[in-house]
Each structure stands twice: as C-alpha cells, then as structure tokens.
Write a protein that holds these residues in place. Structure first.
Motif, PDB file in Angstrom:
ATOM      1  N   THR A   1       0.759  -1.230  -0.109  1.00 15.73           N
ATOM      2  CA  THR A   1       0.010  -0.019   0.034  1.00 15.73           C
ATOM      3  C   THR A   1       0.723   1.185  -0.094  1.00 15.73           C
ATOM      4  O   THR A   1       2.066   1.255   0.738  1.00 15.73           O
ATOM      5  N   ALA A   2       0.353   2.162  -0.593  1.00 19.73           N
ATOM      6  CA  ALA A   2       1.048   3.609  -0.629  1.00 19.73           C
ATOM      7  C   ALA A   2      -0.140   4.541  -0.804  1.00 19.73           C
ATOM      8  O   ALA A   2      -0.607   4.822  -1.878  1.00 19.73           O
ATOM      9  N   ALA A   3      -0.441   5.124   0.280  1.00 18.74           N
ATOM     10  CA  ALA A   3      -1.517   6.261   0.439  1.00 18.74           C
ATOM     11  C   ALA A   3      -2.921   5.902  -0.481  1.00 18.74           C
ATOM     12  O   ALA A   3      -3.343   6.455  -1.097  1.00 18.74           O
ATOM     13  N   TYR A   4      -3.304   4.725   0.018  1.00 16.83           N
ATOM     14  CA  TYR A   4      -4.456   4.257  -0.448  1.00 16.83           C
ATOM     15  C   TYR A   4      -5.699   4.996   0.210  1.00 16.83           C
ATOM     16  O   TYR A   4      -6.525   5.502  -0.694  1.00 16.83           O
ATOM     17  N   GLY A   5      -5.875   5.090   1.400  1.00 10.14           N
ATOM     18  CA  GLY A   5      -6.579   5.933   2.015  1.00 10.14           C
ATOM     19  C   GLY A   5      -7.923   5.195   2.815  1.00 10.14           C
ATOM     20  O   GLY A   5      -8.928   5.978   3.054  1.00 10.14           O
ATOM     21  N   GLN A   6      -7.950   4.083   3.022  1.00  7.75           N
ATOM     22  CA  GLN A   6      -8.751   3.410   3.816  1.00  7.75           C
ATOM     23  C   GLN A   6      -8.126   2.238   4.453  1.00  7.75           C
ATOM     24  O   GLN A   6      -7.036   1.634   4.388  1.00  7.75           O
ATOM     25  N   PHE A   7      -8.759   1.985   5.764  1.00  5.41           N
ATOM     26  CA  PHE A   7      -8.296   0.639   6.602  1.00  5.41           C
ATOM     27  C   PHE A   7      -8.406  -0.644   5.758  1.00  5.41           C
ATOM     28  O   PHE A   7      -9.544  -0.703   5.247  1.00  5.41           O
ATOM     29  N   LEU A   8      -7.576  -1.519   6.158  1.00  5.57           N
ATOM     30  CA  LEU A   8      -7.692  -2.667   5.539  1.00  5.57           C
ATOM     31  C   LEU A   8      -8.075  -3.819   6.393  1.00  5.57           C
ATOM     32  O   LEU A   8      -7.585  -3.683   7.615  1.00  5.57           O
ATOM     33  N   PRO A   9      -9.120  -4.733   6.409  1.00  8.05           N
ATOM     34  CA  PRO A   9      -9.480  -5.559   7.129  1.00  8.05           C
ATOM     35  C   PRO A   9      -8.402  -6.665   7.539  1.00  8.05           C
ATOM     36  O   PRO A   9      -7.673  -6.943   6.794  1.00  8.05           O
ATOM     37  N   THR A  10      -8.364  -7.147   8.912  1.00  8.75           N
ATOM     38  CA  THR A  10      -7.344  -7.935   9.294  1.00  8.75           C
ATOM     39  C   THR A  10      -7.364  -9.382   8.448  1.00  8.75           C
ATOM     40  O   THR A  10      -6.435  -9.738   8.147  1.00  8.75           O
ATOM     41  N   LYS A  11      -8.433  -9.813   8.004  1.00  4.57           N
ATOM     42  CA  LYS A  11      -8.616 -11.080   7.375  1.00  4.57           C
ATOM     43  C   LYS A  11      -8.010 -11.147   5.925  1.00  4.57           C
ATOM     44  O   LYS A  11      -7.388 -11.735   5.460  1.00  4.57           O
ATOM     45  N   PHE A  12      -8.100  -9.773   5.496  1.00  2.00           N
ATOM     46  CA  PHE A  12      -7.076  -9.390   4.046  1.00  2.00           C
ATOM     47  C   PHE A  12      -5.827  -9.360   4.346  1.00  2.00           C
ATOM     48  O   PHE A  12      -4.947  -9.864   3.519  1.00  2.00           O
ATOM     49  N   LEU A  13      -5.378  -8.656   5.487  1.00  6.96           N
ATOM     50  CA  LEU A  13      -3.965  -8.481   5.757  1.00  6.96           C
ATOM     51  C   LEU A  13      -3.397  -9.966   5.912  1.00  6.96           C
ATOM     52  O   LEU A  13      -2.190 -10.329   5.387  1.00  6.96           O
ATOM     53  N   ASN A  14      -3.964 -10.836   6.402  1.00  4.64           N
ATOM     54  CA  ASN A  14      -3.698 -12.019   6.800  1.00  4.64           C
ATOM     55  C   ASN A  14      -3.639 -13.084   5.741  1.00  4.64           C
ATOM     56  O   ASN A  14      -3.288 -14.288   5.840  1.00  4.64           O
ATOM     57  N   SER A  15      -4.320 -12.602   4.410  1.00  5.59           N
ATOM     58  CA  SER A  15      -4.519 -13.647   3.478  1.00  5.59           C
ATOM     59  C   SER A  15      -3.282 -13.670   2.563  1.00  5.59           C
ATOM     60  O   SER A  15      -3.051 -14.487   1.631  1.00  5.59           O
ATOM     61  N   VAL A  16      -2.226 -12.762   2.681  1.00  4.60           N
ATOM     62  CA  VAL A  16      -1.023 -12.960   1.957  1.00  4.60           C
ATOM     63  C   VAL A  16      -0.035 -13.901   2.388  1.00  4.60           C
ATOM     64  O   VAL A  16      -0.119 -14.247   3.528  1.00  4.60           O
ATOM     65  N   LYS A  17       0.630 -14.505   1.464  1.00  7.54           N
ATOM     66  CA  LYS A  17       1.585 -15.542   1.833  1.00  7.54           C
ATOM     67  C   LYS A  17       2.818 -15.000   2.486  1.00  7.54           C
ATOM     68  O   LYS A  17       3.532 -15.681   3.532  1.00  7.54           O
ATOM     69  N   ILE A  18       3.190 -13.657   2.313  1.00 12.46           N
ATOM     70  CA  ILE A  18       4.720 -13.300   2.856  1.00 12.46           C
ATOM     71  C   ILE A  18       4.490 -12.115   3.787  1.00 12.46           C
ATOM     72  O   ILE A  18       4.748 -12.307   5.099  1.00 12.46           O
ATOM     73  N   ALA A  19       3.729 -10.986   3.242  1.00 16.44           N
ATOM     74  CA  ALA A  19       3.856  -9.860   4.247  1.00 16.44           C
ATOM     75  C   ALA A  19       3.016  -8.595   3.501  1.00 16.44           C
ATOM     76  O   ALA A  19       2.737  -8.885   2.373  1.00 16.44           O
ATOM     77  N   ALA A  20       2.266  -8.051   4.577  1.00 17.04           N
ATOM     78  CA  ALA A  20       1.498  -6.837   3.823  1.00 17.04           C
ATOM     79  C   ALA A  20       2.362  -5.712   4.355  1.00 17.04           C
ATOM     80  O   ALA A  20       2.615  -5.203   5.396  1.00 17.04           O
ATOM     81  N   ILE A  21       2.703  -4.630   3.383  1.00 17.62           N
ATOM     82  CA  ILE A  21       3.829  -3.564   3.426  1.00 17.62           C
ATOM     83  C   ILE A  21       3.206  -2.375   3.282  1.00 17.62           C
ATOM     84  O   ILE A  21       2.181  -2.260   2.208  1.00 17.62           O
ATOM     85  N   ASN A  22       3.557  -1.500   3.828  1.00 16.85           N
ATOM     86  CA  ASN A  22       3.111   0.067   3.818  1.00 16.85           C
ATOM     87  C   ASN A  22       4.344   0.791   3.301  1.00 16.85           C
ATOM     88  O   ASN A  22       5.319   0.878   4.283  1.00 16.85           O
ATOM     89  N   VAL A  23       4.217   1.965   2.381  1.00 14.01           N
ATOM     90  CA  VAL A  23       5.090   2.783   2.185  1.00 14.01           C
ATOM     91  C   VAL A  23       4.542   4.029   2.817  1.00 14.01           C
ATOM     92  O   VAL A  23       3.801   4.653   2.199  1.00 14.01           O
ATOM     93  N   HIS A  24       5.272   4.399   3.663  1.00 14.82           N
ATOM     94  CA  HIS A  24       4.546   5.559   4.653  1.00 14.82           C
ATOM     95  C   HIS A  24       5.399   6.828   4.391  1.00 14.82           C
ATOM     96  O   HIS A  24       6.500   6.532   4.755  1.00 14.82           O
ATOM     97  N   GLY A  25       4.739   8.151   4.513  1.00 15.25           N
ATOM     98  CA  GLY A  25       5.259   9.168   4.341  1.00 15.25           C
ATOM     99  C   GLY A  25       5.952   9.974   5.306  1.00 15.25           C
ATOM    100  O   GLY A  25       5.691  11.163   5.452  1.00 15.25           O
ATOM    101  N   SER A  26       6.738   9.206   6.284  1.00 17.75           N
ATOM    102  CA  SER A  26       7.116   9.771   7.739  1.00 17.75           C
ATOM    103  C   SER A  26       8.210   8.963   8.079  1.00 17.75           C
ATOM    104  O   SER A  26       8.278   7.591   7.650  1.00 17.75           O
ATOM    105  N   LEU A  27       9.015   9.383   9.000  1.00 17.34           N
ATOM    106  CA  LEU A  27       9.848   8.415   9.852  1.00 17.34           C
ATOM    107  C   LEU A  27       9.215   7.992  11.104  1.00 17.34           C
ATOM    108  O   LEU A  27       9.289   8.591  12.352  1.00 17.34           O
ATOM    109  N   LEU A  28       8.613   7.181  11.056  1.00 16.57           N
ATOM    110  CA  LEU A  28       7.836   6.444  12.180  1.00 16.57           C
ATOM    111  C   LEU A  28       8.772   6.047  13.306  1.00 16.57           C
ATOM    112  O   LEU A  28       9.945   5.597  13.161  1.00 16.57           O
ATOM    113  N   PRO A  29       8.508   6.188  14.321  1.00 19.49           N
ATOM    114  CA  PRO A  29       6.743   6.377  15.172  1.00 19.49           C
ATOM    115  C   PRO A  29       6.333   7.673  15.012  1.00 19.49           C
ATOM    116  O   PRO A  29       4.996   7.982  15.219  1.00 19.49           O
ATOM    117  N   LYS A  30       7.179   8.853  14.334  1.00 22.30           N
ATOM    118  CA  LYS A  30       6.370   9.975  14.013  1.00 22.30           C
ATOM    119  C   LYS A  30       5.457  10.163  13.144  1.00 22.30           C
ATOM    120  O   LYS A  30       5.957   9.925  11.726  1.00 22.30           O
TER     121      LYS A  30
END
Length: 313
Positions: A85-114
């Motif tokens: 995901t990269a600035a999609y704009g909606q929350f993703l259901p947990t069952k969808f996140l868990n459906s992938v074989k390797i990982a669900a990854i986000n490209v986030h525009g800050s230096l988290l945790p900030k």
C-alpha cells in the motif's frame, strides 16, 4: 514471480506501482479509491493510480468501502505473496492482511513512529521540521503501528511545500521499497518494532486548521501555508473575506503595528503577525477568482488598502 496486490490513490503512489511493474513483480490487482467529482463543474475524475493501472493493463478494484465488500473477498481469494500500500486512504480488514503468503507492506511518508496517520507530510511542514522521510513497514490492525523494515530520511528545504515533498518522497519510497523487498521476501521476520514512547499522530487536516490566525507568528503562518499547498490551501480573512495564500515569505523586518495590520502594499502585501513579525504574501487567490501574484491583486484594488489599516481578523 512474486505476486502483489497494490493499493494506492494519489500521484504519490504512481511511481511505486510503475516501479513494481518495471521490476517484474506480478500485479494481481490494483485497488484505488472510487472516481469522484472534482471542480466547479463536478467532473467525474479517475484517481492517478487508476489512470496508471489502465495504461499498464492491470485489473482495477474501486470499492467505496473495502471492508465487507465483494471486492475484498475476491482479493482475499487471490492469496497474493504481498500486499503493498502507498497512500490508499482506507483501513484494511485484518482477514485481508492475513491472506497474503509473505507480508502486507506499507510505504509511509514519515519517519515512524513520528506522524502516524493520514497527513504525515503536511504536519512535518506545519510543525517546521527540517527533515522527513519514508518508512517501509509491516501493516497491522492498528494504524501505522507495524514493525519497520527500512527507513530513509530527506531534508526539507525552506521553499518546500507538501506538493514538492510528496513528489520527492514518491521517488524515495519507490526506490527504498524495491531495495527492501528482496530482504522481506527472504526473511519477513527481520524487522524492528516501533518505539511506542515516541509516537506522534498526524490526523487528517480539519477545516478549522486551514485558517491563518493572527495569534500565529509569520513563521508559523508560512509553515501552515506550505503545509496546505496544494490542497486544501490556507486562508486569511482580509476585509472580512477569505483570501487563500499559496505562497508567502517571512519578512526580515519587524513592526509595532497590531497583528492584522497592513505593513506595506507597494508591490508587496505584508501583514503584521504575532510577536511583531511580518508575513509577506506572494501568491494569493481571492474568493471566486483564480490564483494571482500580489502585484496583480493590488492593481485591482484601486488603493483600497492603506498602510497601518487593520485589514485582517
């Protein structure tokens, strides 16, 4: 070939999607926000990601709300290797996140945790930060709380706006993602938890935050202008009317005039702000009109505003 479900909406997301395609990742589906009506004529407009996906011949999904939609069930059944995901704009259901074989990854525009949340780039400018960056992180149920795979920082220049930072970070995000994906695929457990004691939130910008207030210093006002450019734009009330300010500068001079007073109006529309500071307006937009430089604006006022007048509220 590693399969990916890609999720994104604005221009920020486009280089990332194209980078995945160019590097031979199999895009099983592209999920983006629905087309929306834009402008005074309410023209139905595709998202930048949809335009890019169409040009690449990729399957497109546009649920109004992803949760409990027929589309999410179809996406789950794909059992892709990755969600990116990269600035999609909606929350993703947990069952969808868990459906992938390797990982669900986000490209986030800050230096988290900030700056967890929907407006990290805007807040970095509004708060006068000197740097921002990209975080490649694992997606979890809690917003932007996942473990970190990689980060890269960039400097924020004095003339940067949210628009220019978005453009810079979209390229940084693309390159960092492509650099990091092989190590995630090889060992998705290699990641670093966020420091919960350093979390800062960046909720979506509210209507009330768009106003330039006279309690702000010139620097604070200029940071707000930069942070809300190109959308939604900051405004100041001048002569009782909203005046959007797209570009300004902090004057090197100070003034004893009360905040909201006109300090200069000779090809320079300068207003006194808090703590004797002065804000020079450069590019503005009167209500119902197009953007214009200050000289054009003043030429149309016929000498209406006088130095020393209390023009802003």
């Amino acid at each position: 070939m590693t399969s990916v479900i890609f999720m994104g909406t604005p221009e920020f997301s486009v280089p990332i999607l194209k980078g995945l395609v160019a590097n031979d990742y199999e895009i099983k589906g592209v999920v983006t926000q629905p087309d929306k009506k834009v402008g005074r004529k309410q023209t139905l407009t595709k998202t930048p990601v949809k335009v890019a996906a169409e040009s690449l011949g990729l399957p497109i999904f546009q649920p109004v709300k992803l949760s409990r939609s027929p589309e999410v069930e179809e996406l789950i059944q794909m059992h892709a290797d990755l969600i990116v995901t990269a600035a999609y704009g909606q929350f993703l259901p947990t069952k969808f996140l868990n459906s992938v074989k390797i990982a669900a990854i986000n490209v986030h525009g800050s230096l988290l945790p900030k700056y967890r949340g929907g407006a990290p780039i805007q807040y970095s400018l509004i708060n006068g930060d000197t740097e921002t960056g990209i975080t490649i992180m694992e997606m979890v149920k809690e917003m932007d709380a996942g473990d970190i795979y990689a980060q890269e920082a960039i400097k924020i220049a004095d003339n940067d706006t949210t628009g220019s930072i978005f453009a810079k970070l979209s390229i940084v995000g693309r390159d960092l993602l492509l650099q990091t994906l092989p190590q995630i695929i090889a060992d998705p457990s290699k990641k670093t938890p966020q420091d919960a004691s350093k979390v800062v939130f960046s909720p979506n910008i509210s209507k009330a935050q768009e106003e330039i207030k006279l309690t702000m210093t010139a620097t604070q006002a200029n940071n707000l202008i930069r942070g809300l450019n190109p959308d939604p734009g900051a405004y100041i009330l001048v002569d009782g009317k909203r005046l959007k300010v797209w570009q300004a500068a902090v004057s090197s001079t100070t003034t004893d005039l009360p905040a909201g007073s006109l300090v200069a109006n000779n090809n320079c529309f300068a207003i006194s702000m808090a703590k004797k500071t002065v804000l020079e307006l450069k590019e503005i937009q009167p209500a119902g009109k197009k953007r214009m430089d200050v000289k054009s604006f003043l030429n149309g006022q016929g000498g209406k505003f006088k130095v020393g007048d209390q023009i802003a509220k």
